[in-house]
Design a protein around this motif. Structure first.
Motif, mmCIF file in Angstrom:
data_model
loop_
_atom_site.group_PDB
_atom_site.id
_atom_site.type_symbol
_atom_site.label_atom_id
_atom_site.label_comp_id
_atom_site.label_asym_id
_atom_site.label_seq_id
_atom_site.Cartn_x
_atom_site.Cartn_y
_atom_site.Cartn_z
ATOM 1 N N UNK A 33 0.853 -1.188 0.000
ATOM 2 C CA UNK A 33 0.000 0.000 0.000
ATOM 3 C C UNK A 33 0.890 1.240 0.000
ATOM 4 N N UNK A 34 0.297 2.354 -0.412
ATOM 5 C CA UNK A 34 1.025 3.611 -0.515
ATOM 6 C C UNK A 34 0.399 4.651 0.407
ATOM 7 N N UNK A 35 1.226 5.508 0.970
ATOM 8 C CA UNK A 35 0.763 6.658 1.745
ATOM 9 C C UNK A 35 1.376 7.905 1.113
ATOM 10 N N UNK A 36 0.509 8.779 0.608
ATOM 11 C CA UNK A 36 1.015 9.969 -0.056
ATOM 12 C C UNK A 36 -0.112 10.766 -0.676
ATOM 13 N N UNK A 37 0.251 11.682 -1.559
ATOM 14 C CA UNK A 37 -0.725 12.531 -2.224
ATOM 15 C C UNK A 37 -1.631 11.681 -3.122
ATOM 16 N N UNK A 38 -2.935 11.636 -2.847
ATOM 17 C CA UNK A 38 -3.804 10.707 -3.574
ATOM 18 C C UNK A 38 -3.939 11.024 -5.053
ATOM 19 N N UNK A 39 -3.970 12.288 -5.417
ATOM 20 C CA UNK A 39 -4.126 12.649 -6.819
ATOM 21 C C UNK A 39 -2.902 12.241 -7.639
ATOM 22 N N UNK A 40 -1.726 12.528 -7.105
ATOM 23 C CA UNK A 40 -0.511 12.171 -7.826
ATOM 24 C C UNK A 40 -0.345 10.659 -7.919
ATOM 25 N N UNK A 41 -0.628 9.955 -6.824
ATOM 26 C CA UNK A 41 -0.490 8.504 -6.840
ATOM 27 C C UNK A 41 -1.496 7.869 -7.790
ATOM 28 N N UNK A 42 -2.702 8.413 -7.871
ATOM 29 C CA UNK A 42 -3.705 7.885 -8.801
ATOM 30 C C UNK A 42 -3.244 8.033 -10.238
ATOM 31 N N UNK A 43 -2.499 9.104 -10.506
ATOM 32 C CA UNK A 43 -2.011 9.343 -11.864
ATOM 33 C C UNK A 43 -0.821 8.453 -12.221
ATOM 34 N N UNK A 44 0.001 8.105 -11.234
ATOM 35 C CA UNK A 44 1.253 7.410 -11.523
ATOM 36 C C UNK A 44 1.192 5.903 -11.318
ATOM 37 N N UNK A 45 0.310 5.426 -10.449
ATOM 38 C CA UNK A 45 0.296 4.011 -10.092
ATOM 39 C C UNK A 45 -0.710 3.227 -10.929
#
Length: 377
Positions: A33-45
């Motif tokens: 799992x990831x913890x971080x900026x949700x918008x950026x992670x949604x775009x990159x992952x």
């Protein structure tokens, strides 16, 4: 099976290398799992990734701030406030996910503070090798200043009894480079050189039919330098205009270039790794990911660092013999063109790049990083 929580800052270059490691861990039967900026992670992952949203405020930095002023701004106005802002979200993610270990980016210090509070083992993800090279060794006053900031942060939010540098896990530091490029680690931490973590190219429309048999020059100063890089990009285009025997792809995210010759293809966004597969030389700002992605393909470089870790990475490229360095603010078309000619005509640069590429292959990349993390978790 181990559950891992990857704690990352809202910086693209710090997320991309870990995405391949995450995929390898999942392939090996673990949960990530990831913890971080949700918008950026949604775009990159990849779609379906488990993401715990964390508030990650980052101030806009003036484009003309460089040198020590840029370093000071990074620490005082970005990294320290970011750690404080992210900590509640990271602690909440740990409570919900119940990981067995954390993987913490070197600029997401909240992950370290959370590990202190929860007693979880954690690994440092060093997506750039600049800190491992200890660039402040020759500036003891600045080094003491950074240490003071980290000590105050640890005393307020972490383990007051800890005696390690928050930037380096006492358990494991994953360095996405090799000694062939970065040199030996200059810090007292368990550094594991795994080489770059290969990632798939971002799906972007690209006119591949415009490329032909001529040597390809790839030019990029990164997406964060759109304003400050306009003059340098214009100088590159002028230099390339006088070299119709070459072909070029120039990344211009700010849309500042116009009236370019036919053999120069200008795009706001490109599938970078795919373009690098066809490049003969890379002209860039010495961003760690771009440098390593080029050398992973044995492509030599012309580097013009702007700020932050880039001067350190540029020095590594030159010291390894894999490229030449320009002064970003003072390079004109004549100097840029001469540097491109030099790198293309002198086989020693490609030979050095090939040597580094071979060291990357031996290091193991994402798989080696996953194996090391398994020992941690």
């Amino acid at each position: 099976m181990t559950r891992y929580l990857l704690v990352v800052p809202p910086f693209v270059g710090h997320i991309n290398p870990l995405s391949a490691v995450a995929a390898e861990l999942v392939e090996r039967g673990h949960q990530v799992a990831w913890a971080g900026d949700p918008d950026m992670l949604a775009r990159l992952l990849p779609e379906g990734s488990t993401v715990f949203p964390v508030w990650c405020p980052v101030p806009e930095r003036p484009a003309d701030v460089r040198g020590f002023a840029a370093w000071k701004f990074l620490w005082e106005h970005t990294l320290i406030p970011l750690a404080q802002a992210m900590l509640p979200g990271v602690l909440a993610a740990i409570e919900q996910w119940e990981p067995g270990a954390l993987v913490v980016d070197q600029q997401a210090l909240a992950g370290v503070l959370a590990a202190h509070r929860t007693g979880l083992p954690w690994a440092t993800s060093a997506t750039t090798s600049s800190e491992i090279a200890d660039p402040l060794a020759a500036m003891p006053a600045v080094s003491r200043w950074v240490t003071g900031l980290l000590t105050e942060l640890r005393l307020r939010f972490g383990d007051p009894m800890a005696d390690h540098d928050l930037r380096f896990s006492p358990h494991l530091v994953l360095a996405f480079t090799t000694e062939a490029l970065a040199g030996q680690a200059a810090v007292s931490a368990p550094v594991r050189f795994v080489g770059p973590s290969r990632r798939a190219a971002t799906p972007v429309d690209f006119p591949w039919d415009r490329l032909d048999h001529r040597p390809l020059v790839f030019v990029s100063v990164g997406t964060l330098n759109a304003d400050s890089g306009a003059g340098f990009l214009a100088g590159c285009v002028t230099a390339l205009r006088e070299r119709p025997d070459l072909q070029a792809v120039v990344v211009d995210p700010g849309g500042t270039l116009d009236a370019v010759p036919d053999h120069v293809l200008v795009r706001r966004e490109v599938p970078q790794t795919d373009v690098l597969d066809r490049a003969a030389v890379v002209v860039c700002h010495a961003g760690h990911n771009t440098v390593c992605e080029a050398l992973d393909r044995a492509v030599p470089l012309v580097v013009a660092p702007i700020r932050d870790d880039q001067p350190v990475i540029a020095d590594q490229v030159v010291r390894a013999g894999a490229g030449v360095r320009l002064r970003f603010a003072h390079a004109r078309a004549a100097q840029i063109g001469s540097a491109i000619d030099n790198v293309l005509s002198d086989d020693s640069y490609r030979t050095a790049a090939k040597r580094i590429q071979e060291s990357f292959a031996r290091a193991g990349g994402a798989r080696a990083a996953a194996v090391s993390l398994e020992a941690l978790g």
